[in-house]
Scaffold this active site. Structure first.
Site, mmCIF file in Angstrom:
data_model
loop_
_atom_site.group_PDB
_atom_site.id
_atom_site.type_symbol
_atom_site.label_atom_id
_atom_site.label_comp_id
_atom_site.label_asym_id
_atom_site.label_seq_id
_atom_site.Cartn_x
_atom_site.Cartn_y
_atom_site.Cartn_z
ATOM 1 N N LYS A 1 -6.672 2.389 -1.233
ATOM 2 C CA LYS A 1 -6.080 1.785 -0.026
ATOM 3 C C LYS A 1 -7.204 1.298 0.885
ATOM 4 O O LYS A 1 -8.259 1.944 0.995
ATOM 5 C CB LYS A 1 -5.236 2.843 0.674
ATOM 6 N N SER B 1 2.803 3.060 5.033
ATOM 7 C CA SER B 1 1.809 2.010 5.055
ATOM 8 C C SER B 1 1.058 1.818 3.737
ATOM 9 O O SER B 1 0.290 0.870 3.601
ATOM 10 C CB SER B 1 0.791 2.286 6.164
ATOM 11 N N SER C 1 3.523 7.843 4.912
ATOM 12 C CA SER C 1 3.000 6.609 4.321
ATOM 13 C C SER C 1 2.644 6.648 2.849
ATOM 14 O O SER C 1 2.269 5.610 2.308
ATOM 15 C CB SER C 1 1.771 6.146 5.108
#
Lengths: 477, 491
Positions: B79, B154, B178
């Site tokens: 990420k 996210s 997330s």
């Protein structure tokens, strides 16, 4: 109407640790800009702080030396504000649970004993150093993250003189404790002053101003003297003191209003989530207490009582810990304590003052000074010759015996040489001889001078004097 | 061996060990998959094909020397808010344009040392602020199961990459859900470890007391494999737990059923808007767990209704301080101004997206003088109550089962107009972060429309072994993965 000043201090002290407060970068002065930095002290994304335990120890040491209570539980808080010298735009500090509370320091000003109380001591990280030149601001982050101790006094001080005595005493204790070097010019100790005045007898405080930018102790004294005078004058002319921050201008000798921050800062303190609460065990505190160094006042007393030194000597010797340490190393090798004291008070301190070097960098070793004193006591060299030798030792570090040989300074003490010089002086200065015999006793000093000149300073002065007196005989009185 | 990009870590580990394939072949299959689907999905912000190939070759060399471990040579997507030395670390934000990470996050260093190959950085909501990946400053990521829908957020890019078989595993982060929510929306396994189990050093901070790094994988065992590498004490992170390293795989391999486990079902959750299909799938999963030997008990979590308010006060407060460092002075984007304040204002105005600004302002407000006690302090007290709810529940059970999300994936743009509606989605996941405990999202079915549904398994602090056991045994007893294959090929 008489006014009195009411003064409180906020003193920031850089701690003498090997590394910074929250990262492993070296804590050093004078390196090239932005070379002692890492992601943590530069506030890079993802970097996290870790507590320097040594800094905690030094802060607690200061607290113990200053009679504070050490709080076994304290915590870190974020103090939020934006400024280019703040890498994270928050400073890790302590808000409502500082490491040390209360405490105090006894000082003596003009014979009057005063007790100045502390409010608290807390830990925080230092900010970067900015310089502004030619419309550009340059920021050096070497200093960002250096461990700081903030010492806050109660508003107990009453004059600029008191503040000077107080800061001198405080600095001495911190140096003695190995807590910090406290060199104001290098920014290792920074002092902000809060000052107000009130009519004598009034209980409540007047409006206070905060004064910043004093870079020397003398500057603090001068700034305070001015500000007190300024405030009293404002009040005498029925004016009003504005609560503000003022900047000391050493060139003009005045304080000026800073009025930079229009709104009061809301620091939005909240507990630092990246760090655990600070827990200090009572066992740790007792261990640190047992390891505390001797306070300067205690050392001074010891010099007076145990070593038999006069109060003046003792005070001069303990003023700087490094010098006192040096003194003690010399007397470990010499019985003539008073002579050691004299040599240090005059020769060494003068050299330090002229060269600007710290005592740790002096080339003459304590052992060699002891040897020099032995040479004088053994009448191998004269006292004035010894002064030259000491000067050489201080700047070059050679052994005294070697220097004496090299400069040919050995005193001459053999009877024959001395007699020939004395006889020559007596022959060539019959007026002085006459004068002496007629009762002008001081004439012998002149004759001494002549003998020393003749012998190029090598004649043993004590033997010369006794020889002269012997040959001159008793003066007719 | 073909289509290596569709294998699990467990399978790849075996194939590599048997020399049935090479690390380079795995990378090539993944790169092909990216070439064919990335244009449509948009999971990645940055792909390092050359770097991946060279790391893969090096890993194959290590294997030839006989020094390989279980994860050597297996690629991993990361990420965009984890620092990987030499790579940009953008956090899907304009304000970090130009910033190249000068160091590896601890997690990255550990996985690198375990031989994993880093092939790219996945899309996310800017600074992890969002639940749909629609707040990325750069692009939208689409749900591989229905490209009109969000992948969740996210960590939407990581979940989508794994679901679309453009990655075999990915790292994500979870602050309020997330990892778990995108895992549920995309039909993968998402693990949020106990707070402090995995080092946060090198993770760009959103909310310091809530953030944790975790994984998006195909199976529960894969998640355990990654956790065993990441789950270690790190002295650079003062909030890192000083406990023995994770040994989850061994615990999981020893688990055959759920006998002896008590599973708690929270009663009376504040669940307006719980989709009936989600409810049905979770109930079926609970029944399955009972069949597998678990004893089901009912527990109460009375303060969960306050979790969203509590979360959004604490997280934004911490974020307002954590994001203060992005000021254009030392790295990243700078918009020059007259004097520092102007520089800050211009840079931050240009560099931050609207959701980030919204949360910074909210966080600043709840910490401000006069409001701190009413908001921040109070929220911290409520947080203690929520933590106690879970502690009490775990006296009666070993793990909790709940839905991971109230609904399956919604349409892109559907919740953008009203941020608060999106905040409410965190209702089922945020309490776990507030309590600092661990949780896993594991696929438990499909909606009638063919969208994945996720089951959440919650465990006490350092209860990963139990959570992974429940997830693994349940997963092995079902055939959701096979059904997923069928659905995928039908798409």
């Amino acid at each position: 109407m008489e006014y009195e000043a009411v003064i409180g201090l906020e003193i920031h002290v850089q701690l003498k640790t090997r590394t910074k407060m929250f990262c492993a970068c070296p804590n050093l002065y004078g390196a090239d800009p932005n070379t002692l930095v890492c992601p943590v002290c530069l506030g890079y994304p993802g970097a996290l702080p870790t507590t320097n335990r040594e800094a905690l120890r030094l802060c607690c040491t200061a607290g113990l030396l200053l009679g504070c209570r050490i709080n076994t539980n304290s915590k870190w808080d974020r103090k939020n504000y934006f400024y280019p010298d703040m890498p994270k735009n928050y400073q890790i500090s302590q808000y409502d649970q500082p490491i040390c509370s209360a405490g105090g320091l006894d000082i003596e000003v003009d014979g009057e004993k005063r007790h100045i109380r502390f409010s608290r001591i807390h830990q925080e990280e230092d900010v970067a150093k900015s310089t502004h030149t030619g419309g550009v601001s340059l920021v050096d982050y070497n200093r960002a993250g250096v461990p700081l101790m903030e010492i806050v006094t109660e508003a107990d001080l009453r004059s600029a003189d008191e503040v000077l005595v107080f800061l001198t005493a405080l600095r001495q204790i911190l140096q003695y404790g190995g807590v910090g070097e406290c060199n104001l010019e290098l920014g290792q100790m920074r002092c902000d002053v809060n000052c107000s005045v009130r009519p004598v007898g009034q209980k409540h405080f007047g409006v206070k101003t905060e004064i910043k930018n004093m870079n020397t102790l003398k500057g603090v004294h001068a700034a305070l003297t001015y500000e007190i005078w300024r405030q009293v004058n404002v009040l005498r002319e029925n004016g009003v003191i504005v609560q503000e921050t003022r900047r000391w201008d050493p060139e003009l000798g005045i304080t000026t209003s800073m009025r930079v921050k229009e709104e009061a800062h809301d620091y939005r303190y909240f507990p630092e989530p990246d760090l655990l609460p600070v827990v200090i065990s009572t066992e740790e505190i007792e261990r640190w207490r047992a390891a505390l160094p001797e306070l300067p006042s205690v050392r001074r007393q010891r010099y007076e009582q145990d070593l038999g030194l006069p109060a003046y000597d003792a005070q001069v010797l303990v003023a700087e810990k490094g010098v006192a340490d040096y003194f003690e190393r010399v007397i470990a090798h010499s019985d003539n304590i008073k002579a050691v004291s004299n040599w240090i008070m005059t020769g060494l301190l003068q050299y330090l003052s002229e060269s600007g070097l710290p005592v740790e960098q002096v080339k003459a070793t304590p052992e060699s000074l002891a040897r020099l004193i032995a040479l004088v006591d053994g009448r191998v060299i004269s006292h004035s010759a010894a002064k030259d030798v000491f000067a050489e030792m201080l700047s070059h570090g050679d052994e005294p015996d070697v220097i004496v040989e090299r400069l040919g300074l050995k005193q001459v003490s053999d009877q024959d040489s001395l007699e020939s010089w004395v006889d020559k002086a007596l022959e060539e200065n019959t007026t002085s001889v006459e004068a002496y015999r007629k009762g002008k006793v001081n004439a012998v000093q002149f004759l001494m001078g002549q003998v020393m000149k003749e012998s190029r300073g090598k004649a043993n002065p004590q033997l010369v004097l006794s020889l002269l007196k012997e040959k001159l005989g008793k003066p007719d009185l | 061996m073909t289509e290596l990009n569709k294998k699990t870590l467990t399978e790849l580990s075996g194939l590599l060990a048997q020399r049935a394939c090479s690390s380079l072949e795995i990378v090539e299959d993944i790169l092909s998959a990216i070439e064919s689907r990335e244009g449509e999905i948009g999971a990645y912000l940055h792909i390092d094909a050359a770097g991946a190939r060279s790391q893969a070759k090096a890993a194959d060399g290590v294997r030839a020397d006989g020094r390989a471990g279980p994860l050597t040579g297996i690629p991993l997507a990361v990420k965009d808010l984890l620092n990987v030395r030499g790579d940009p670390c953008g956090c899907a934000s304009r304000i970090l344009q130009g910033y190249i990470a000068p160091y590896d996050a601890t997690v990255v260093a550990l996985l690198r040392a375990a031989g994993m190959v880093f092939l790219g950085r996945t899309n996310m909501d800017e600074f992890a602020m969002g639940s749909s990946t629609e707040n990325s400053a750069f692009k939208v990521t689409r749900n591989p199961w229905d490209v009109q829908r969000v992948p969740g957020g996210s960590s939407g890019g990581s979940a989508a990459a794994v679901a679309a078989e453009m990655a075999v595993a990915a790292l994500g982060t979870d602050t309020g859900g997330s990892i778990r929510q995108p895992a549920a929306f995309c039909g993968c396994v998402g693990l949020k470890p106990t707070y402090g189990r995995v080092s946060r050093y090198g993770l760009t901070a959103f909310a310091s007391s809530l953030d944790q790094i975790g994984s998006l994988t195909r199976t529960v065992r894969d998640a355990a494999m990654i956790l065993d590498v990441m789950g270690r004490h790190d002295s650079r992170d003062s909030t890192s737990l000083n406990v023995p390293a994770s040994a989850a795989v061994a615990a999981l391999d020893a688990a055959e059923d759920l006998k002896g486990l008590r599973i708690g079902i929270p009663r009376g959750l504040p669940l307006e808007g719980l989709d009936p299909e989600v409810e049905a799938a979770v109930s079926a999963a609970v029944a399955r767990c009972e069949e597998l030997g678990a004893v089901i008990v009912e527990v109460e979590l009375p303060h969960l209704q306050y979790a969203i308010a509590c979360y959004y006060i604490i997280a934004t407060a911490e974020a307002s301080a954590n994001l203060a460092r992005f000021d254009g002075v030392r790295y990243g984007m700078r918009v020059d101004g007259e004097g520092p304040v102007d520089l800050y204002c211009k840079t931050r105005a240009a560099g931050f997206g609207p959701e980030v600004k919204r949360r910074i302002i909210l966080g600043t407000y709840v910490l401000s003088r006069g409001y701190y006690d009413a908001y921040y302090l109070r929220a911290q007290k409520v947080r203690t109550l929520i933590r106690e709810d879970f502690s009490n529940a775990f006296k009666q059970c070993d793990a909790l089962l709940m839905p991971a999300t109230p609904t399956p994936a919604y349409l892109l743009g559907e919740k953008l107009a009203d941020p608060l509606r999106m905040y409410l989605d965190d209702m089922l996941t945020a309490p776990v972060n507030l309590a600092g405990i661990c949780a896993l999202s594991v696929p438990c079915g499909f909606s009638a429309a063919g969208l994945p549904l996720g089951l959440q398994v919650i465990g006490p602090a350092l209860g990963e072994d139990t959570v992974l056991r429940v997830g693994h045994v349940y997963e092995q007893s079902c055939s959701w993965r096979e059904k997923a294959e069928i659905k995928r090929s039908a798409m």
